[in-house]
Design a protein around this motif. Structure first.
Motif, PDB file in Angstrom:
ATOM      1  N   GLU A 346     -14.120  11.553   8.209  1.00 17.43           N
ATOM      2  CA  GLU A 346     -13.166  12.476   7.584  1.00 17.43           C
ATOM      3  C   GLU A 346     -12.765  12.017   6.188  1.00 17.43           C
ATOM      4  O   GLU A 346     -12.751  10.824   5.887  1.00 17.43           O
ATOM      5  N   GLU A 347     -12.414  12.990   5.356  1.00 11.42           N
ATOM      6  CA  GLU A 347     -11.854  12.679   4.044  1.00 11.42           C
ATOM      7  C   GLU A 347     -10.474  12.056   4.226  1.00 11.42           C
ATOM      8  O   GLU A 347      -9.779  12.324   5.207  1.00 11.42           O
ATOM      9  N   PHE A 348     -10.081  11.227   3.277  1.00  7.20           N
ATOM     10  CA  PHE A 348      -8.813  10.520   3.387  1.00  7.20           C
ATOM     11  C   PHE A 348      -7.687  11.363   2.810  1.00  7.20           C
ATOM     12  O   PHE A 348      -7.610  11.597   1.615  1.00  7.20           O
ATOM     13  N   ASN A 349      -6.804  11.850   3.694  1.00 12.33           N
ATOM     14  CA  ASN A 349      -5.686  12.672   3.224  1.00 12.33           C
ATOM     15  C   ASN A 349      -4.383  12.273   3.914  1.00 12.33           C
ATOM     16  O   ASN A 349      -3.513  13.092   4.165  1.00 12.33           O
ATOM     17  N   THR A 350      -4.281  10.995   4.240  1.00 18.49           N
ATOM     18  CA  THR A 350      -3.110  10.521   4.980  1.00 18.49           C
ATOM     19  C   THR A 350      -1.825  10.608   4.163  1.00 18.49           C
ATOM     20  O   THR A 350      -0.771  10.974   4.658  1.00 18.49           O
ATOM     21  N   TYR A 351      -1.886  10.272   2.875  1.00 12.06           N
ATOM     22  CA  TYR A 351      -0.676  10.170   2.062  1.00 12.06           C
ATOM     23  C   TYR A 351      -0.334  11.487   1.362  1.00 12.06           C
ATOM     24  O   TYR A 351      -1.181  12.094   0.724  1.00 12.06           O
ATOM     25  N   GLN A 352       0.911  11.889   1.521  1.00  7.17           N
ATOM     26  CA  GLN A 352       1.438  12.966   0.701  1.00  7.17           C
ATOM     27  C   GLN A 352       1.992  12.285  -0.548  1.00  7.17           C
ATOM     28  O   GLN A 352       2.898  11.461  -0.453  1.00  7.17           O
ATOM     29  N   ILE A 353       1.454  12.605  -1.690  1.00  9.88           N
ATOM     30  CA  ILE A 353       1.755  11.846  -2.908  1.00  9.88           C
ATOM     31  C   ILE A 353       3.189  12.121  -3.362  1.00  9.88           C
ATOM     32  O   ILE A 353       3.490  13.172  -3.913  1.00  9.88           O
ATOM     33  N   LYS A 354       4.079  11.153  -3.090  1.00 16.23           N
ATOM     34  CA  LYS A 354       5.480  11.272  -3.495  1.00 16.23           C
ATOM     35  C   LYS A 354       5.886  10.167  -4.471  1.00 16.23           C
ATOM     36  O   LYS A 354       6.970  10.197  -5.009  1.00 16.23           O
ATOM     37  N   SER A 355       5.032   9.179  -4.631  1.00 14.59           N
ATOM     38  CA  SER A 355       5.375   8.045  -5.485  1.00 14.59           C
ATOM     39  C   SER A 355       4.104   7.524  -6.143  1.00 14.59           C
ATOM     40  O   SER A 355       2.993   7.886  -5.761  1.00 14.59           O
ATOM     41  N   LYS A 356       4.292   6.649  -7.126  1.00 14.87           N
ATOM     42  CA  LYS A 356       3.138   6.032  -7.768  1.00 14.87           C
ATOM     43  C   LYS A 356       2.346   5.212  -6.768  1.00 14.87           C
ATOM     44  O   LYS A 356       1.105   5.265  -6.740  1.00 14.87           O
ATOM     45  N   LEU A 357       3.040   4.450  -5.913  1.00 13.27           N
ATOM     46  CA  LEU A 357       2.348   3.637  -4.911  1.00 13.27           C
ATOM     47  C   LEU A 357       1.587   4.516  -3.926  1.00 13.27           C
ATOM     48  O   LEU A 357       0.434   4.236  -3.578  1.00 13.27           O
ATOM     49  N   GLY A 358       2.223   5.613  -3.472  1.00 16.14           N
ATOM     50  CA  GLY A 358       1.547   6.536  -2.566  1.00 16.14           C
ATOM     51  C   GLY A 358       0.305   7.126  -3.190  1.00 16.14           C
ATOM     52  O   GLY A 358      -0.719   7.310  -2.527  1.00 16.14           O
ATOM     53  N   ASP A 359       0.384   7.429  -4.493  1.00 18.57           N
ATOM     54  CA  ASP A 359      -0.768   7.956  -5.226  1.00 18.57           C
ATOM     55  C   ASP A 359      -1.912   6.946  -5.225  1.00 18.57           C
ATOM     56  O   ASP A 359      -3.072   7.286  -4.976  1.00 18.57           O
ATOM     57  N   LEU A 360      -1.583   5.686  -5.486  1.00 20.65           N
ATOM     58  CA  LEU A 360      -2.614   4.641  -5.520  1.00 20.65           C
ATOM     59  C   LEU A 360      -3.228   4.426  -4.138  1.00 20.65           C
ATOM     60  O   LEU A 360      -4.448   4.310  -4.002  1.00 20.65           O
ATOM     61  N   ASN A 380       3.948 -16.125  -0.879  1.00 20.71           N
ATOM     62  CA  ASN A 380       4.005 -15.438  -2.160  1.00 20.71           C
ATOM     63  C   ASN A 380       5.028 -14.316  -2.042  1.00 20.71           C
ATOM     64  O   ASN A 380       4.827 -13.342  -1.319  1.00 20.71           O
ATOM     65  N   LYS A 381       6.147 -14.478  -2.741  1.00 23.01           N
ATOM     66  CA  LYS A 381       7.265 -13.533  -2.622  1.00 23.01           C
ATOM     67  C   LYS A 381       6.871 -12.140  -3.105  1.00 23.01           C
ATOM     68  O   LYS A 381       7.251 -11.125  -2.498  1.00 23.01           O
ATOM     69  N   SER A 382       6.094 -12.076  -4.180  1.00 22.86           N
ATOM     70  CA  SER A 382       5.681 -10.773  -4.720  1.00 22.86           C
ATOM     71  C   SER A 382       4.857 -10.004  -3.698  1.00 22.86           C
ATOM     72  O   SER A 382       5.045  -8.792  -3.499  1.00 22.86           O
ATOM     73  N   GLU A 383       3.931 -10.700  -3.048  1.00 22.74           N
ATOM     74  CA  GLU A 383       3.109 -10.046  -2.024  1.00 22.74           C
ATOM     75  C   GLU A 383       3.958  -9.589  -0.846  1.00 22.74           C
ATOM     76  O   GLU A 383       3.730  -8.514  -0.280  1.00 22.74           O
ATOM     77  N   ALA A 384       4.940 -10.413  -0.466  1.00 22.24           N
ATOM     78  CA  ALA A 384       5.799 -10.055   0.667  1.00 22.24           C
ATOM     79  C   ALA A 384       6.595  -8.794   0.363  1.00 22.24           C
ATOM     80  O   ALA A 384       6.680  -7.869   1.197  1.00 22.24           O
ATOM     81  N   LEU A 385       7.184  -8.724  -0.828  1.00 19.57           N
ATOM     82  CA  LEU A 385       7.975  -7.544  -1.205  1.00 19.57           C
ATOM     83  C   LEU A 385       7.110  -6.293  -1.313  1.00 19.57           C
ATOM     84  O   LEU A 385       7.507  -5.198  -0.880  1.00 19.57           O
ATOM     85  N   LEU A 386       5.900  -6.452  -1.849  1.00 20.12           N
ATOM     86  CA  LEU A 386       4.999  -5.302  -1.966  1.00 20.12           C
ATOM     87  C   LEU A 386       4.514  -4.859  -0.583  1.00 20.12           C
ATOM     88  O   LEU A 386       4.338  -3.653  -0.341  1.00 20.12           O
ATOM     89  N   THR A 387       4.313  -5.806   0.310  1.00 17.35           N
ATOM     90  CA  THR A 387       3.928  -5.460   1.689  1.00 17.35           C
ATOM     91  C   THR A 387       4.965  -4.531   2.311  1.00 17.35           C
ATOM     92  O   THR A 387       4.615  -3.542   2.974  1.00 17.35           O
ATOM     93  N   ILE A 388       6.247  -4.824   2.101  1.00 16.52           N
ATOM     94  CA  ILE A 388       7.313  -3.982   2.653  1.00 16.52           C
ATOM     95  C   ILE A 388       7.271  -2.585   2.043  1.00 16.52           C
ATOM     96  O   ILE A 388       7.434  -1.573   2.741  1.00 16.52           O
ATOM     97  N   LYS A 389       7.021  -2.486   0.740  1.00 16.46           N
ATOM     98  CA  LYS A 389       6.917  -1.174   0.085  1.00 16.46           C
ATOM     99  C   LYS A 389       5.748  -0.367   0.657  1.00 16.46           C
ATOM    100  O   LYS A 389       5.857   0.840   0.873  1.00 16.46           O
ATOM    101  N   ILE A 390       4.629  -1.066   0.922  1.00 13.88           N
ATOM    102  CA  ILE A 390       3.457  -0.381   1.484  1.00 13.88           C
ATOM    103  C   ILE A 390       3.764   0.099   2.902  1.00 13.88           C
ATOM    104  O   ILE A 390       3.404   1.226   3.293  1.00 13.88           O
ATOM    105  N   ILE A 391       4.437  -0.746   3.693  1.00 14.35           N
ATOM    106  CA  ILE A 391       4.829  -0.351   5.051  1.00 14.35           C
ATOM    107  C   ILE A 391       5.701   0.906   5.003  1.00 14.35           C
ATOM    108  O   ILE A 391       5.491   1.854   5.780  1.00 14.35           O
ATOM    109  N   GLU A 392       6.678   0.933   4.116  1.00 16.87           N
ATOM    110  CA  GLU A 392       7.565   2.094   4.007  1.00 16.87           C
ATOM    111  C   GLU A 392       6.782   3.337   3.603  1.00 16.87           C
ATOM    112  O   GLU A 392       7.061   4.450   4.079  1.00 16.87           O
TER     113      GLU A 392
END
Length: 525
Positions: A346-360, A380-392
C-alpha cells in the motif's frame, strides 16, 4: 537464581533458601522461594538477610554430563556433522501454508536425523511452521514431542501456537511459577494439585513437553520418565553447543529453527579463548566457540553440499515492502519476498499533515533524522526529546487505533531507554515499549523508533554485532532492530559518527536514495 541467608550473629543453625528474583526496584526486592513447601514461619524470625548468586546450582556444572551424553549417543556421527543426515520419502499435505512453508515442513517430517530451518523475521517460523510440524506428528504418530527454546517468552509463544491446533492437546510446561503466562500448564503448578501417582500418570500420558534450555538442564529427571522421539528447538541460533547437545542426544531426531543473522548466543569468555585451533573441529564448522550449534551445523551442511538437510523461509508477512527492501539490501541478499497480503504494497498515507514533523514523517516508511552530537556517554537528550515528538505525531494520527504494540522504541543503551521512558506520558507507558534490542527479539510493532544515541566513534563498537556470512558483513543487532517494524522505521542518530561503521553507512546511503533523510533542525521549523 539467588540464595537467601539470614544474617544473625547469635544464629546456631544455618538456614539457606534458594529463590528466584520475582521483582526488583529502587525500594524493594521481591523473591520467590523455589521450595514452596518449607515452613515459612522461619522467614519471620529474621529481619536482616544476605542475597548472593546461587553458584552451587550453576547450569555450567551440569554441562559436563550433557557433553558426555552427547559423545556417547548412538547418533553422534550424524549429530556432530561427520555423517550426512538421512531422509525418508513420506508425502504430507500441509494446508494453510504457503508453498515454501509447506516444502520446508515436508522436508522436516522426512528427516531421520535432523533438519535445519532458517527463519528470517516475519516468515511464520513459530506460528505456522512449528505449529504445522507438531500438528502433523501429533495426529499421525504416537511420538512424544519435546519443544525447546532459549527464552521463556518464546516458549510461551510456542504454547500459544500449539493451543491453536486444539484446546484438547495436553502440554506440560517446565519452569517455575514466575516464568510463564500459562500457569495452568506449569509442572510446578501441577505438583501442588496432584499426588505423586497422579503426577506420574499425567507425565506419562502427556505427549508434548515445552521448556527453556535452562529449565530442561535443571530437570533431567524428565528423561528418566519419558523418552522423546523428536525435539523441535526454536531460537536455535541463540543456544551455544554445550547447552543443547546433551538434550538432543536423548532424542531420535531434532528440528532446529533459527536465524544466524539475528541475535547470536551470549558468551562470557574473551575472544582469545573462543578461537578454535583443532583442524578436526574446523572441518565440522566449529571455528569459534561463540557460534551456536545451529550455525555450526548449517555451515557444515553448506560446506559439504548437504542441501537436503536445511532450507530457508523466504516469504515474510510482517514488513511493508519498503522496509523489506532495506532489509533485503542489508542482510538477506534479496531472498525475502512478500506474502499475498495487499497491505504490504500500500501507499503510505498514515500521517495527516498538520505539522512540519508530520510532513517529513509522511514522506517515507524509512526515515533517518541526522541528530546533533552531544558530550554525553550512552545517552542523547536531543534524540530523546525528538523521540517524544515523533511518538506524539504517530499517536495523533493513529487516534483510536493507538493501542498496545502500536509503537516501540529501541536504543542500544539502557541509559537512553530510561531517559526516553521518563519523558513519555504516564498513561502511555504501558502501551509503548522502550527497551534494548535484545529484549525486542521475537516481537513486532507497527512503528519502530530507533535512538542510536552514539555521540563518539569509540561507542560504535558497543552497538555492533558483526559477522561475515556468505561473504556479506552483517550487523545482527541492527537486523533485529529494523525488522521489528511493520509499517514504518524512524532512525535517530548522528550521520558523521554512524558512517564510520560500514554497515550503518550502507544503510544511511540507501535511505538517502530510497527513503527520507532529514536534518534535526528541519523537524522544528
Amino acid at each position: 537464581m539467588v540464595i537467601l541467608y539470614p544474617q544473625d550473629e547469635n544464629l546456631n543453625q544455618r538456614y539457606i533458601f534458594k529463590t528466584y528474583i520475582k521483582e526488583i526496584n529502587s525500594n524493594e526486592i521481591v523473591l520467590s522461594l523455589r521450595n514452596k513447601l518449607i515452613n515459612q514461619s522461619v522467614l519471620t524470625k529474621f529481619t536482616n538477610w544476605l542475597i548472593i548468586p546461587d553458584s552451587s546450582d550453576s547450569i555450567n556444572k551440569k554441562l559436563y554430563s550433557e557433553i558426555y551424553s552427547f559423545v556417547n549417543s548412538n547418533k553422534v556421527e550424524y549429530f556432530i556433522g561427520n555423517k550426512q543426515p538421512r531422509f525418508e520419502n513420506i508425502e504430507v499435505d500441509f494446508k494453510d501454508l504457503n508453498l515454501i512453508q509447506a516444502r520446508i515442513c515436508q522436508k522436516a517430517i522426512n528427516a531421520r536425523d535432523y533438519f535445519l530451518i532458517q527463519g528470517p523475521p516475519g516468515t511464520g517460523k513459530t506460528s505456522y511452521v512449528l505449529k504445522a510440524i507438531v500438528e502433523q506428528i501429533y495426529n499421525s504418530t504416537n511420538y512424544n514431542i519435546l519443544l525447546v527454546s532459549y527464552t521463556n517468552r518464546a516458549v510461551d509463544e510456542i504454547c500459544n501456537a500449539i493451543k491453536r491446533i486444539s484446546e484438547e492437546i495436553e502440554i506440560i510446561r517446565l519452569g517455575s511459577k514466575e516464568v510463564s503466562i500459562h500457569k495452568e500448564l506449569l509442572f510446578s503448578e501441577l505438583i501442588e494439585n496432584y499426588n505423586l501417582k497422579e503426577l506420574n500418570l499425567k507425565l506419562k500420558r502427556t505427549r508434548i513437553i515445552a521448556s527453556t534450555v535452562a529449565s530442561l538442564i535443571n530437570t533431567q529427571e524428565i528423561f528418566q520418565i519419558k523418552h522423546f522421539d523428536i525435539a523441535i528447538i526454536d531460537e536455535a541460533s541463540q543456544i551455544l553447543e554445550p547447552y543443547i547437545v546433551g538434550i538432543i542426544s536423548k532424542v531420535n531426531k531434532f528440528i532446529m529453527i533459527g536465524d544466524e543473522k539475528q541475535l547470536p548466543a551470549i558468551t562470557q569468555q574473551s575472544e582469545e579463548f573462543l578461537q578454535v585451533k583443532s583442524k578436526k573441529l574446523i572441518e565440522i564448522g566449529l571455528e569459534n566457540f561463540s557460534i551456536s550449534y545451529f550455525e555450526r551445523l548449517l555451515t557444515n551442511a553448506k560446506t559439504k553440499g548437504w542441501n537436503e538437510c536445511f532450507d530457508m523461509l523466504e516469504i515474510q508477512n510482517r514488513m511493508h515492502k519498503d522496509i523489506m527492501n532495506l532489509i533485503n539490501f542489508l542482510f538477506y541478499n534479496n531472498k525475502l519476498n512478500l506474502s499475498e497480503n495487499n497491505w504490504q504494497s500500500e501507499e503510505f498515507n498514515t500521517y495527516q499533515i498538520k505539522s512540519k514533523l508530520g510532513d517529513l514523517l509522511s514522506k517515507s516508511r524509512i526515515v533517518f533524522i541526522n541528530c546533533p552530537n552531544e558530550n554525553n556517554y550512552k545517552f542523547n537528550k536531543s534524540e530523546a526529546l525528538l523521540t517524544i515528538k515523533i511518538i506524539e505525531e504517530i499517536k495523533s494520527n493513529l487516534k483510536d487505533n493507538f493501542i498496545e504494540n502500536s509503537i516501540g522504541v529501541i536504543s542500544p543503551f539502557r541509559l537512553q531507554c530510561s531517559e526516553i521512558s521518563n519523558l513519555i506520558e504516564e498513561n502511555d507507558r504501558k502501551l509503548i515499549t522502550v527497551d534494548t534490542v535484545e529484549r525486542f527479539q521475537g516481537s513486532e510493532r507497527g512503528f519502530i523508533i530507533i535512538s542510536t544515541s552514539v555521540n563518539k566513534e569509540v561507542m560504535l563498537q558497543s552497538i555492533l554485532s558483526l559477522v561475515i556470512i556468505e561473504d556479506i558483513e552483517i550487523d545482527r543487532k541492527l537486523n533485529v532492530a529494523l525488522t521489528r517494524a511493520k509499517k514504518q522505521i524512524v532512525i535517530l542518530g548522528n550521520e558523521q559518527v554512524l558512517s564510520k561503521s560500514k554497515i550503518y553507512k550502507k544503510m544511511i546511503d540507501f535511505i538517502k536514495e530510497y527513503g527520507c533523510f532529514v536534518n534535526y533542525d528541519e523537524c522544528y521549523k
